[in-house]
Each structure stands twice: as C-alpha cells, then as structure tokens.
Motif scaffolding. Structure first.
Motif, PDB file in Angstrom:
ATOM      1  N   GLY A 117       0.831  -1.202   0.000  1.00 42.50           N
ATOM      2  CA  GLY A 117       0.000   0.000   0.000  1.00 42.50           C
ATOM      3  C   GLY A 117       0.863   1.247   0.000  1.00 42.50           C
ATOM      4  O   GLY A 117       0.397   2.352   0.261  1.00 42.50           O
ATOM      5  N   HIS A 118       2.110   1.033  -0.301  1.00 43.75           N
ATOM      6  CA  HIS A 118       3.094   2.095  -0.266  1.00 43.75           C
ATOM      7  C   HIS A 118       2.829   3.153  -1.341  1.00 43.75           C
ATOM      8  O   HIS A 118       3.206   4.304  -1.212  1.00 43.75           O
ATOM      9  CB  HIS A 118       4.454   1.455  -0.500  1.00 43.75           C
ATOM     10  N   GLU A 119       2.187   2.686  -2.395  1.00 43.61           N
ATOM     11  CA  GLU A 119       1.973   3.549  -3.556  1.00 43.61           C
ATOM     12  C   GLU A 119       0.657   4.292  -3.479  1.00 43.61           C
ATOM     13  O   GLU A 119      -0.361   3.699  -3.144  1.00 43.61           O
ATOM     14  CB  GLU A 119       1.844   2.645  -4.783  1.00 43.61           C
ATOM     15  N   ASP A 120       0.656   5.516  -3.859  1.00 45.04           N
ATOM     16  CA  ASP A 120      -0.590   6.278  -3.919  1.00 45.04           C
ATOM     17  C   ASP A 120      -1.347   5.876  -5.191  1.00 45.04           C
ATOM     18  O   ASP A 120      -0.836   6.064  -6.293  1.00 45.04           O
ATOM     19  CB  ASP A 120      -0.245   7.771  -3.941  1.00 45.04           C
ATOM     20  N   PRO A 121      -2.577   5.304  -5.030  1.00 48.13           N
ATOM     21  CA  PRO A 121      -3.297   4.819  -6.207  1.00 48.13           C
ATOM     22  C   PRO A 121      -3.679   5.915  -7.191  1.00 48.13           C
ATOM     23  O   PRO A 121      -3.984   5.627  -8.351  1.00 48.13           O
ATOM     24  CB  PRO A 121      -4.563   4.170  -5.635  1.00 48.13           C
ATOM     25  N   SER A 122      -3.659   7.174  -6.733  1.00 50.54           N
ATOM     26  CA  SER A 122      -4.040   8.242  -7.667  1.00 50.54           C
ATOM     27  C   SER A 122      -2.890   8.567  -8.638  1.00 50.54           C
ATOM     28  O   SER A 122      -3.078   9.295  -9.604  1.00 50.54           O
ATOM     29  CB  SER A 122      -4.480   9.483  -6.887  1.00 50.54           C
ATOM     30  N   LYS A 123      -1.701   8.012  -8.342  1.00 48.01           N
ATOM     31  CA  LYS A 123      -0.575   8.208  -9.260  1.00 48.01           C
ATOM     32  C   LYS A 123      -0.884   7.580 -10.610  1.00 48.01           C
ATOM     33  O   LYS A 123      -1.355   6.452 -10.675  1.00 48.01           O
ATOM     34  CB  LYS A 123       0.675   7.516  -8.680  1.00 48.01           C
ATOM     35  N   LYS A 124      -0.579   8.281 -11.670  1.00 51.87           N
ATOM     36  CA  LYS A 124      -0.914   7.796 -13.016  1.00 51.87           C
ATOM     37  C   LYS A 124      -0.195   6.494 -13.354  1.00 51.87           C
ATOM     38  O   LYS A 124      -0.754   5.597 -13.953  1.00 51.87           O
ATOM     39  CB  LYS A 124      -0.548   8.860 -14.064  1.00 51.87           C
ATOM     40  N   ASP A 125       1.077   6.418 -12.945  1.00 52.03           N
ATOM     41  CA  ASP A 125       1.884   5.260 -13.338  1.00 52.03           C
ATOM     42  C   ASP A 125       1.931   4.195 -12.242  1.00 52.03           C
ATOM     43  O   ASP A 125       2.928   3.511 -12.068  1.00 52.03           O
ATOM     44  CB  ASP A 125       3.305   5.721 -13.693  1.00 52.03           C
TER      45      ASP A 125
END
Ligand code: SAH
Length: 241
Positions: A144-152
């Motif tokens: 869950g480290h990544e922000d899902p709103s990030k495009k890539d």
C-alpha cells in the motif's frame, strides 16, 4: 573466502514464531544487521555479538538500502558469518530479493532462511483466514506504499476491485483513504468488510474493523498506525472480538 550471509526472516513478532533454523543461524553469527520490524522481544534476545541497527521502523532509515547491502558484502569478505535479520519473511516486501542480487553480484555465499510472514500470520492470529472454501479461493498480497491516484501506479486497481477473494495490504496505513477510494471508484462494493490489525502478535496488538466505505475515517479516529496489516474481503466476517 569463508564468509557467508544468511537472509533470515524473524517471523511477525515474538520468539515463538521464529523458526529453529533462524535461531540456529543467529546463534552462529559474528555480526547481525537488523531493523526494528522483528520487534522488541526478538531484538532484545539477540546474542552478544556485533549488532548493527540498520533501520528505524516507519521513520527515516538510519542506513540506506545500498549501504546495508555493501555492509553485508564487507563483513562477508572479512570471512564473517553475517545474519541479515528481517521481519516476517525476507522475500515478501522485505527487499530480500534485492539483497540476494547484490550478494550474487559480489560472489558472496548466501543462504535464505524463510520466516513466517505477517501477511498470513497476523490475520490468522485474530481468527481471519486469508483463504476459506466458502469465502475466498484467491488472495492478493499488495504493497500500500503507492498512492493509487498516481498515473503510473504499478498496481492495476481496476483489476483488483473486480477480483474475487481476499486482499491483504502491507504498508498501507498512510494511503488507506486513497486505496479505499480507488477500490470503490473501480466498482468494489462499499460494504465489503475490512479489518486492520496493528502490531500483530505483539502485546499491544489492536484490531479495527469496518467497511470499505467507512474504514479510513474509523482508522483516522482511532489513530491507527504502522505496522499494520489491512485485510479486505468476506473472510473478515469470521473475525470475532
Ligand atoms: N517481510 C515482511 C513485511 C515487510 S513490509 C513480512 O513478511 O511480514 C512491512 C509491513 O509488514 C508493515 O508495514 C506491515 O504492513 C507489515 N507487518 C510486519 N509485521 C507486522 C506485525 N507484527 N503486525 C502488523 N503488521 C506487520
């Protein structure tokens, strides 16, 4: 060269869930590189050999990843027996894979000692099975480290929202509001049960439950903090306080 590096999983917390092999190699070590994830009980029981704290949990790392890897190489080249002790299992979101690549690159003898991963054991110990014949024939482990709103984003949220079974998220506390939003936006049911288990198998373990729709708010109100495992899926309905 007689030096060797053991990549060792400590299990999710507490000496009881550490393997015999882990104990054995720890007792044979000349130097132990550890971070805080194994937890106080395990760290305080380490033998009286050279010990280096290479990371602070949830805060800024005291040493960068490449520095840690080069330290392992350095000690192994001095013919030392090195234990790199990591929480849970070293190869599930533990960067054990990267460490092994570096050891190979430098021609260092390495052995893997798997550990009980928090991703399965922490839900299990509060009565949540990650799979169940009636509720889940599939389980997805996710950072869950990544922000899902990030495009890539490296995670396919659309696929995930439509997939049956259980989703287990590690390192997801900070991004929980964005994760819940992304799953709902991609069509997952708003009333899907969710559980968060903080500091699983530690004396101050805490469980928070809710639905996909309200879990982020509940977690914020209760001050939920890392390290925690988030479980999304019907298996959460098996949890009893
Ligand atoms: N390799 C480890 C995971 C490392 S990533 C393993 O196999 O368990 C770090 C994340 O693991 C934390 O952010 C948290 O999501 C989870 N975690 C590890 N130990 C935990 C514990 N005792 N209780 C709750 N979560 C834990």
């Amino acid at each position: 060269m007689t030096g060797k590096v053991y990549l060792v999983g400590s299990g999710p917390g507490g000496l009881g869930l550490m393997t015999f092999r882990a104990r054995e190699v720890i007792d044979s070590a000349d130097v132990i590189l550890y971070d805080q994830l194994p937890g106080e009980e395990i760290i305080s029981a380490l033998p009286d050999v050279e010990k280096i704290d290479v990371g602070k949990y949830g805060g800024k790392h005291t040493k960068e990843q490449d520095e840690i890897e080069l330290l392992m190489v350095k000690y192994a080249k001095e013919d030392k027996t090195v234990v790199r002790l990591k929480g849970g299992d070293p190869f599930l979101f533990g960067r054990g894979g990267e460490e092994l690549e570096t050891l190979r690159k430098y021609g260092i003898n390495a052995e893997m000692v798997p550990g009980v991963t928090s991703a399965i054991a922490v839900p299990e110990c509060v009565g949540i099975p990650v799979t169940h014949r009636k509720f889940a024939s599939q389980v997805t482990f996710l950072t869950g480290h990544e922000d899902p709103s990030k495009k890539d984003s490296a995670i396919n949220w659309e696929w995930l929202a439509g997939s049956p079974g259980t989703i287990v998220i590690l390192m997801g506390v900070k991004n929980l509001p964005n994760i819940a939003k992304a799953l709902i936006e991609n069509g997952m049911k708003k009333d899907k049960p969710v559980a968060i288990i903080e500091r699983g198998l530690r004396p101050d373990q805490r469980v928070t439950t809710g639905t996909l729709e309200n879990i982020a708010e509940t977690a914020q109100k209760k001050g939920v903090k890392a390290p925690a495992i988030i479980v999304i899926g019907e298996v959460v309905s098996l949890y009893k306080e």
